[in-house]
Scaffold this motif. Structure first.
Motif: not given
Length: 484
Positions: A107-114, A25-38
């Protein structure tokens, strides 16, 4: 055996009970914020994958659409039918809301890892691609982290190909016996013949099989849910209000209120869509894409379909029926099945059984490929991996048969969930260390879109200082750029 059980129970407690859910959850929120809600910014582009095969004109290559369908086939399974029912039984209707929340984050975590899996993929001699967390750990973090990649690959192979496939074999045989009266032996033979035919064809045949199975199984189940919704359309507004109120502890229907709703919703949502657990990137790496982020965005759609669409379908089937009683202990599959029977009559239980069979079969071939990727990495890929992969295929077929004919045999594979916890933890550690490179990929993708380029093209030369396989991106060299 007692000490071995205690060892794996401890691993399970340290990963799933304590570390993984908060980290995801925490990493997903971090990825979402820094990744610009991709995941929100590019939501519309996720559906481009269904419109054409424009990213791959090679008939022997795995297209982005096929890679997406393989992922959906793996993510969609018992968790969508039984898992959602358990979440509602234990956490109340509010658990559904938190499943939606965790899906949007995932969904954002999936964008990062994939996207990272695509960046560090390797081209095989037969023209296919191979990659995933083990590869981006080794080539992204360096040879000093080979030990971490090895731990990941071993955990992936044993948990998915061996452990989870034993349970899938058991699920298929149990469903066929209970609803159709088919003896477990015949189901086991069926799995050996048809499962083996797909498995021995490798990723190309797996992709082609998923291309057929996944749309059929998904559409059947979604159609049932849509009919239920239409039949009870006047109750939908009140149901949505109940779900939201219960999610925030207003009018709780089970003990624990908001806390249990959050716990069950997020946990079951993560188990179902697997975002961040490091499984889907193994499939994402097989696609022939124009840009790593293009495949990352496509794979995020599988999280959306798994949780927002199919898990919601189960939730509406249950909550719009008369079978569900808050706090009542009932088997997940039974609750969903009885709810469907309440809506349509006894005949629908046969259709649900057929759906479960398709769900399980798609998961079997997906689980197998996870192990093939792990074994290939451990063996060194290419020709070195042929014999180990052949042995794995025989082992998977044997495990499927064993799980089907001897349901008690699945108890032997108690190590599956703990090992999945280990591979998820190693994947998350790699993601947080490689996140700056994922951000660079996202920025390059966004800049090309802002410049009016219809389909961003990956320039491997910009990343030549990284340990990427230039041959895997030769199809993007001098590729014509299309301006909107």
């Amino acid at each position: 055996m007692e000490y071995i059980h205690m060892f794996f129970d401890t691993i399970n407690a340290l990963t799933w009970d304590w570390a993984l859910v908060p980290m995801l959850i925490v990493f997903g929120l971090l990825f979402t914020a820094v990744g610009g809600f991709a995941q929100v910014r590019y939501f519309g582009r996720m559906f481009n994958v269904f419109r054409s095969e424009k990213e791959s004109h090679d008939p022997d290559a795995v297209s982005s659409r096929q890679a997406l369908l393989v992922s959906i086939g793996g993510r969609v399974g018992g968790g969508n039918i039984a898992g959602v029912a358990v979440a509602i039984s234990l956490g109340g209707p509010g658990a559904v809301f938190w499943m939606w929340v965790v899906a949007l984050i995932g969904m954002m975590t999936s964008i990062v890892e994939c996207s990272l899996a695509q960046l560090y993929k390797r081209k095989e001699a037969d023209g296919t691609y191979r990659g995933g967390p083990a590869h981006y750990i080794l080539h992204g973090l360096g040879k000093d982290y080979r030990w971490l990649a090895v731990i990941y690959a071993i955990s992936l192979t044993l948990s998915f190909s061996i452990g989870f496939n034993a349970f899938q074999g058991n699920t298929v045989a149990g469903a066929a016996l209970d609803s159709l009266g088919i003896d477990r032996l015949y189901t086991g033979i069926f799995l050996v013949v048809f499962g083996g035919a797909v498995i021995f064809g490798g990723i190309k045949r797996i992709a082609k099989a998923s291309d057929i199975i996944v749309p059929i199984m998904s559409l059947i189940y979604i159609l049932l849910a849509l009919i239920v919704i239409v039949m009870n359309i006047t109750e939908i507004p009140a149901l949505i209000v109940t779900v939201v109120k219960n999610a925030f502890g207003i009018d709780p229907v089970v003990g624990g209120g908001m806390g249990i709703a959050i716990s069950q919703g997020m946990r079951r949502g993560l188990f179902s869509n697997e975002a961040g657990l490091g499984s889907a990137p193994n499939v994402a790496a097989t696609a022939k894409a124009n840009h790593p982020v293009s495949q990352g965005i496509s794979q995020a759609l599988s999280v959306f379909i798994d949780t927002i669409i199919i898990c919601s379908a189960t939730a509406f089937i249950i909550l719009l029926g008369d079978v569900y009683q808050p706090g009542a202990a009932i088997d997940g599959v039974v609750l969903t099945q009885q709810s469907l029977v309440g809506h349509f009559g006894n005949w629908v239980s046969y259709l649900l059984t057929f759906s479960i069979l398709l769900f399980s079969f798609s998961s079997i071939i997906y689980n197998y490929y996870m192990g093939e990727n792990g074994v290939s990495f451990l063996a060194g890929n290419g020709e070195k991996a042929k014999i180990p992969v052949f042995i794995l295929r025989l082992a998977v077929i044997a495990v499927l048969f064993l799980g089907a004919v001897a349901p008690g045999a699945t108890d032997v594979f108690f190590f599956s969930d703990p090992l999945m916890g280990i591979l998820a933890l190693t994947n998350l550690l790699a993601l947080i260390m490689l996140f700056p490179r994922a951000v660079k990929l996202l920025k390059d993708y966004r800049n090309q879109l802002d410049a009016g380029i219809e389909e961003p093209i990956f320039d491997a030369q910009k990343y030549e200082r990284l340990d990427i396989d230039a041959d895997a991106w030769e199809h993007t060299i001098d590729k014509p750029i299309v301006i909107k």
